[in-house]
Motif scaffolding. Sequence first.
Motif, PDB file in Angstrom:
ATOM      1  N   TYR A  48       9.656  -7.834  -0.257  1.00  0.00           N
ATOM      2  CA  TYR A  48       8.971  -6.363   0.453  1.00  0.00           C
ATOM      3  C   TYR A  48       7.414  -6.510  -0.662  1.00  0.00           C
ATOM      4  CZ  TYR A  48      13.666  -5.079  -1.030  1.00  0.00           C
ATOM      5  OH  TYR A  48      15.153  -5.382  -0.513  1.00  0.00           O
ATOM      6  N   CYS A  49       6.896  -5.467  -0.037  1.00  0.00           N
ATOM      7  CA  CYS A  49       5.508  -5.581  -0.894  1.00  0.00           C
ATOM      8  C   CYS A  49       4.143  -6.591   0.136  1.00  0.00           C
ATOM      9  CB  CYS A  49       5.234  -5.776  -2.074  1.00  0.00           C
ATOM     10  SG  CYS A  49       2.773  -5.158  -3.084  1.00  0.00           S
ATOM     11  N   HIS A  83      -0.182  -3.276  -6.226  1.00  0.00           N
ATOM     12  CA  HIS A  83      -0.620  -4.498  -5.329  1.00  0.00           C
ATOM     13  C   HIS A  83      -1.108  -3.247  -4.229  1.00  0.00           C
ATOM     14  CE1 HIS A  83       1.934  -8.507  -6.053  1.00  0.00           C
ATOM     15  NE2 HIS A  83       0.961  -8.595  -6.935  1.00  0.00           N
ATOM     16  N   LEU A  84      -1.058  -1.815  -4.870  1.00  0.00           N
ATOM     17  CA  LEU A  84      -1.741  -1.192  -3.721  1.00  0.00           C
ATOM     18  C   LEU A  84      -2.929  -0.467  -3.940  1.00  0.00           C
ATOM     19  CD1 LEU A  84       1.066   1.735  -5.611  1.00  0.00           C
ATOM     20  CD2 LEU A  84       0.407   0.587  -2.797  1.00  0.00           C
ATOM     21  N   GLY A  85      -3.396  -1.111  -4.096  1.00  0.00           N
ATOM     22  CA  GLY A  85      -5.652  -1.315  -4.346  1.00  0.00           C
ATOM     23  C   GLY A  85      -6.001  -0.500  -5.015  1.00  0.00           C
ATOM     24  N   CYS A  86      -4.835   0.392  -5.721  1.00  0.00           N
ATOM     25  CA  CYS A  86      -5.554   1.266  -6.914  1.00  0.00           C
ATOM     26  C   CYS A  86      -4.703   2.464  -7.738  1.00  0.00           C
ATOM     27  CB  CYS A  86      -5.078   3.072  -5.876  1.00  0.00           C
ATOM     28  SG  CYS A  86      -4.143   3.412  -5.181  1.00  0.00           S
ATOM     29  N   THR A  87      -4.904   3.092  -8.356  1.00  0.00           N
ATOM     30  CA  THR A  87      -4.362   3.342 -10.436  1.00  0.00           C
ATOM     31  C   THR A  87      -4.375   4.602 -10.194  1.00  0.00           C
ATOM     32  OG1 THR A  87      -5.692   3.380 -11.492  1.00  0.00           O
ATOM     33  CG2 THR A  87      -4.317   1.000 -11.477  1.00  0.00           C
ATOM     34  N   THR A  88      -2.850   5.122 -10.322  1.00  0.00           N
ATOM     35  CA  THR A  88      -3.234   6.615 -10.946  1.00  0.00           C
ATOM     36  C   THR A  88      -2.450   6.857 -11.837  1.00  0.00           C
ATOM     37  OG1 THR A  88      -0.862   6.697  -9.200  1.00  0.00           O
ATOM     38  CG2 THR A  88      -2.361   7.094  -7.688  1.00  0.00           C
ATOM     39  N   VAL A 145       1.429   6.236   0.899  1.00  0.00           N
ATOM     40  CA  VAL A 145       1.186   6.506   2.096  1.00  0.00           C
ATOM     41  C   VAL A 145      -0.426   5.180   1.684  1.00  0.00           C
ATOM     42  CG1 VAL A 145      -0.193   6.415   4.427  1.00  0.00           C
ATOM     43  CG2 VAL A 145       1.066   8.480   3.485  1.00  0.00           C
ATOM     44  N   CYS A 146       0.845   4.122   2.241  1.00  0.00           N
ATOM     45  CA  CYS A 146      -0.252   2.505   1.824  1.00  0.00           C
ATOM     46  C   CYS A 146      -1.562   2.810   2.943  1.00  0.00           C
ATOM     47  CB  CYS A 146       0.718   1.493   1.645  1.00  0.00           C
ATOM     48  SG  CYS A 146       0.888   0.820   3.981  1.00  0.00           S
ATOM     49  N   GLU A 147      -2.615   2.041   2.091  1.00  0.00           N
ATOM     50  CA  GLU A 147      -3.698   1.388   3.140  1.00  0.00           C
ATOM     51  C   GLU A 147      -3.149   1.170   4.183  1.00  0.00           C
ATOM     52  OE1 GLU A 147      -7.835  -0.974   2.809  1.00  0.00           O
ATOM     53  OE2 GLU A 147      -6.669  -1.131   1.199  1.00  0.00           O
ATOM     54  N   HIS A 155     -10.599   3.325   1.019  1.00  0.00           N
ATOM     55  CA  HIS A 155      -9.591   1.807  -0.416  1.00  0.00           C
ATOM     56  C   HIS A 155      -8.148   2.388  -0.710  1.00  0.00           C
ATOM     57  CE1 HIS A 155      -9.378  -2.093  -2.017  1.00  0.00           C
ATOM     58  NE2 HIS A 155      -9.820  -0.631  -2.672  1.00  0.00           N
ATOM     59  N   GLY A 156      -7.506   1.445  -0.564  1.00  0.00           N
ATOM     60  CA  GLY A 156      -6.610   1.707  -1.109  1.00  0.00           C
ATOM     61  C   GLY A 156      -5.086   3.139  -0.632  1.00  0.00           C
ATOM     62  N   ALA A 157      -3.756   2.195  -1.351  1.00  0.00           N
ATOM     63  CA  ALA A 157      -3.260   4.100  -1.283  1.00  0.00           C
ATOM     64  C   ALA A 157      -3.636   4.904  -1.770  1.00  0.00           C
ATOM     65  CB  ALA A 157      -1.765   2.382  -1.952  1.00  0.00           C
ATOM     66  N   VAL A 158      -2.811   6.558  -1.069  1.00  0.00           N
ATOM     67  CA  VAL A 158      -3.243   7.415  -1.104  1.00  0.00           C
ATOM     68  C   VAL A 158      -1.732   8.268  -1.666  1.00  0.00           C
ATOM     69  CG1 VAL A 158      -4.034   9.538  -0.300  1.00  0.00           C
ATOM     70  CG2 VAL A 158      -5.201   7.717   0.037  1.00  0.00           C
ATOM     71  N   PHE A 159      -1.894   8.631  -2.662  1.00  0.00           N
ATOM     72  CA  PHE A 159      -0.800   9.447  -3.170  1.00  0.00           C
ATOM     73  C   PHE A 159      -0.460  11.334  -2.846  1.00  0.00           C
ATOM     74  CE2 PHE A 159      -0.612   6.002  -5.609  1.00  0.00           C
ATOM     75  CZ  PHE A 159       1.009   5.490  -5.976  1.00  0.00           C
ATOM     76  N   TRP A 160       0.239  11.343  -2.393  1.00  0.00           N
ATOM     77  CA  TRP A 160       0.142  12.706  -1.886  1.00  0.00           C
ATOM     78  C   TRP A 160       0.642  14.065  -3.182  1.00  0.00           C
ATOM     79  CZ3 TRP A 160      -3.560  13.662   2.686  1.00  0.00           C
ATOM     80  CH2 TRP A 160      -3.244  12.800   3.234  1.00  0.00           C
TER      81      TRP A 160
END
Length: 390
Positions: free
Chosen positions: A120-121, A152-157, A167-169, A270-275
């Motif tokens: 994974y990942c 490893h998502l390229g961002c933090t939330t 949705v990943c980058e 840049h990075g994953a996006v959370f919706w």
Amino acid sequence: MAANKDTADDLSNEEDLEKALCVLAGSDPENCSYSRGYVKRQAVFACNTCTPNAAEPAGVCLACANKCHDGHDIFELYTKRNFRCDCGNSKFGEFKCQLIPAKDEENVRNHYNHNFNGCYCTCDRPYPDTDDQADDEMIQCVICEDWFHSRHLGCTTADPEELQEMVCETCMNKAPVLWTYAAHFAVSPVISVSHAEEEEEVDVSEPSQSEHEEPSTSAEPTKQEEVANRSSPCKRTHEEMAGGPAKAASKTAACRLKDLQAAGPERPRHGAVFWPYGWRAELCTCVSCKRIYVTAEVQFLMDQSDTILAYEEKGLDEPFGQHPLMALMSSMDRVQQLEVIYGYTELTTSITAFLQQCVAEGKTVTVEAVHQFFEELRARKRRRTNAGYQ
């Protein structure tokens, strides 16, 4: 305070248990799904005993995992969309499906990734990973359906207040129009900025306005704030979701994507996006945009019933979706339910830890070791009961 913490932990365990059971509830545990063709969404498993070759990945349905591969080294892949059961086809050699022996040699429309080989990942690691000491959750991308470590998502939330889709980058770049929608409807990205001896999180969703810039007077920001500040519960009903397609249909007269592109600004790519849940209803469905989705192979984003939540809720309405444990708990009071959930979670956690320790120490799991393990569990329960806890 300790009692409150225990109750909070039990509630969290209940949610985890319900979520796990919901994944299975939407799939038939008795009948192979092959005859249904490429099922819109179902629980899928891989068998490392029958198909260990990474060059020939294969997946089987819930019924085949239970019936045909009982006792095999199988691992759960959560759910996959538009998948047809491979059990017993050419990828399995001489092995035949016990439920539907006659199947096509290959399901050409199935999509496979490294998940089918237990990896994974972006780090291409297994789960659970005994070599990884980090306490890090994994999150599934709703487009490629791969699982990613949050680091490893390229961002933090921040912790979400409601259900979100990620949705990943890579998938964002696969369908770059999504970056435009992300600037207006996605959850604000957060990055970590390190200072001398502290680390703070900074919201970078909107570029700051200079003193010479005037704030926008259009109606669109009001709509953006409405979407960003929804405070409804995590899980939404089908009645609430039903408003999505109708809402989207009302926007097809003009291309909403062009309006958003003109309004700007665009979010950094840049990075994953959370919706926030329900974001798909904001996608333009004009003819031109539909072509864009088809070209990028993300046309399923226009389907409100494609979501994991819709799958889980539908599964719980099906006759075979009533898991025995959930049916048992429905007849209990709240205290009894929490006791069952605590016991179930403690048992599964303890068994997992026991097996992992045996693997780490290179020990063979003997009958004597198993008896000793359960005797220790019983002793632990007696100590807890004598101390006044249940």
